[in-house]
Write a protein that holds these residues in place. Structure first.
Motif, PDB file in Angstrom:
ATOM      1  N   TYR A   6      10.526  -9.114  -0.693  1.00 47.23           N
ATOM      2  CA  TYR A   6      10.491  -7.651  -0.727  1.00 47.23           C
ATOM      3  C   TYR A   6      10.682  -7.111  -2.139  1.00 47.23           C
ATOM      4  O   TYR A   6      10.171  -6.031  -2.476  1.00 47.23           O
ATOM      5  N   LEU A   7      11.408  -7.846  -2.987  1.00 44.47           N
ATOM      6  CA  LEU A   7      11.462  -7.460  -4.398  1.00 44.47           C
ATOM      7  C   LEU A   7      10.080  -7.568  -5.022  1.00 44.47           C
ATOM      8  O   LEU A   7       9.648  -6.682  -5.777  1.00 44.47           O
ATOM      9  N   TYR A   8       9.380  -8.635  -4.695  1.00 49.77           N
ATOM     10  CA  TYR A   8       8.006  -8.792  -5.170  1.00 49.77           C
ATOM     11  C   TYR A   8       7.128  -7.639  -4.679  1.00 49.77           C
ATOM     12  O   TYR A   8       6.351  -7.055  -5.452  1.00 49.77           O
ATOM     13  N   VAL A   9       7.234  -7.315  -3.394  1.00 46.87           N
ATOM     14  CA  VAL A   9       6.422  -6.244  -2.816  1.00 46.87           C
ATOM     15  C   VAL A   9       6.676  -4.928  -3.556  1.00 46.87           C
ATOM     16  O   VAL A   9       5.745  -4.176  -3.866  1.00 46.87           O
ATOM     17  N   ALA A  10       7.946  -4.647  -3.872  1.00 46.27           N
ATOM     18  CA  ALA A  10       8.277  -3.400  -4.559  1.00 46.27           C
ATOM     19  C   ALA A  10       7.678  -3.366  -5.965  1.00 46.27           C
ATOM     20  O   ALA A  10       7.052  -2.371  -6.354  1.00 46.27           O
TER      21      ALA A  10
ATOM     22  N   GLY B 100       0.815  -1.209   0.000  1.00 48.95           N
ATOM     23  CA  GLY B 100       0.000   0.000   0.000  1.00 48.95           C
ATOM     24  C   GLY B 100       0.849   1.260   0.000  1.00 48.95           C
ATOM     25  O   GLY B 100       0.544   2.232  -0.711  1.00 48.95           O
ATOM     26  N   LEU B 101       1.934   1.261   0.795  1.00 47.43           N
ATOM     27  CA  LEU B 101       2.826   2.418   0.830  1.00 47.43           C
ATOM     28  C   LEU B 101       3.589   2.563  -0.480  1.00 47.43           C
ATOM     29  O   LEU B 101       3.734   3.667  -1.008  1.00 47.43           O
ATOM     30  N   VAL B 102       4.074   1.432  -1.011  1.00 46.83           N
ATOM     31  CA  VAL B 102       4.830   1.472  -2.260  1.00 46.83           C
ATOM     32  C   VAL B 102       3.959   1.979  -3.403  1.00 46.83           C
ATOM     33  O   VAL B 102       4.448   2.642  -4.326  1.00 46.83           O
TER      34      VAL B 102
END
Length: 334
Positions: free
Chosen positions: A317-321, A270-272
């Protein structure tokens, strides 16, 4: 008169914040919490992911089918009572879902209660309300609405996971329903003032809701090749996007990542997504929206490849980004 204008201007921005909070809570309690229910120790352990996914899908279809009627009502009378009704339906639906023991009950709850609730408490009535109060100057209020609403996944995904651990999935769903009702109804009644559009179209819609569907079908008949290609692309792209969105928590848990860490990591999407909600549509004025829309879906596909079979947190975290950027851009780019 000057004081009255200043008061009206202040109220308009208070209205935007109230609408944004209601949208945030509506999405969080009904929509984004669903990903947690598909995970470890939640509703999927009793009903299976296939049944739950099908139930949500049916609810989304019902929500879409009701959208023209809800929009016409909001145009004619305003969104205030739409949000009240949506919160009541949502609370009742989540309460019923928390007490369901058979698969058919889950399907019925999503089709008859939560589907209509989604049509009433998501973005669309808020768009109408902003249009009624701001007229043609909607850029900044829509940006603020999207900013606050976009934080829903960041707030409610970890919160839902925490509630499941504390109360069990049934208690968590019931608590989310109560929170939806306790937040949206007071804000609707205390803050939202209806300012219906005037003119003959609004008067016709007030008395003949079927006109909303007739107008929609008439518009579809006038759609050209480009319209239908865009519609097909986004229908397929959004199906993939929301499939990933709802199953990402359960998938990462299946890979062996702990539920709490997964909820916290995925909540960051959500933040990204926030910068992309503003930057990419503006960039589309210079680069061309066709190229950017394609890039958004390529980024979405890359995020899926990044997390496929992942065993290290850096890949999560790469996925999240990647997913966060694509998820933030996909709806504004449409």
């Amino acid at each position: 008169q000057g004081g009255g204008r200043r008061g009206s201007a202040i109220y308009r921005w208070v209205l935007v914040v109230a609408l944004a909070v209601m949208v945030n809570v509506g999405y969080g309690t009904i929509f984004y919490s669903f990903g947690v229910l598909l995970g470890e120790g939640a509703a999927a352990s009793e009903f299976g992911r296939a049944l739950l996914s099908a139930s949500l899908g049916l609810g989304v279809v019902v929500s879409g089918a009701l959208a023209p009627l809800i929009g016409a009502y909001c145009d004619a009378r305003g969104p205030r009572w739409v949000y009240v009704a949506g919160a009541a339906l949502g609370c009742l639906g989540l309460a019923a879902f928390s007490r369901s023991t058979e698969g058919w009950q889950v399907v019925a709850v999503w089709a008859l209660l939560l589907g209509p609730a989604m049509a009433c408490v998501f973005y669309e009535p808020a768009y109408v309300g902003i249009g009624q109060w701001f007229g043609g100057r909607q850029g900044k209020p829509l940006g603020l609405l999207t900013l606050i609403g976009g934080l829903s996944v960041t707030v409610f995904l970890p919160l839902s996971q925490w509630l499941v651990g504390l109360l069990g999935w049934r208690g968590a769903v019931l608590a989310l329903g109560i929170f939806l009702l306790a937040t949206v109804v007071p804000l609707s009644l205390l803050v939202v003032r209806d300012k219906p559009r005037g003119g003959p179209v609004a008067r016709e819609q007030r008395l003949y809701p079927k006109n909303a569907y007739a107008g929609m079908l008439g518009g579809l008949r006038r759609g050209g090749r480009t319209f239908w290609l865009i519609t097909a692309a986004y229908s397929l792209g959004l199906a993939a996007t929301f499939g990933m969105l709802f199953h990402q928590v359960a998938y990462l848990q299946d890979l062996g990542f702990p539920p709490g860490g997964v909820a916290a990591a995925v909540g960051i999407t959500g933040l990204v997504s926030l910068p992309a909600r503003f930057a990419l549509p503006a960039l589309g004025d210079r680069v061309g929206p066709t190229l950017l829309a394609a890039a958004v879906f390529v980024t979405m596909a890359a995020s899926a490849l990044a997390v496929f079979g992942a065993s290290e947190w850096w890949r999560v975290y790469l996925y999240v980004a990647l997913f966060g950027v694509a998820f933030g851009a996909v709806l504004p780019m449409r």
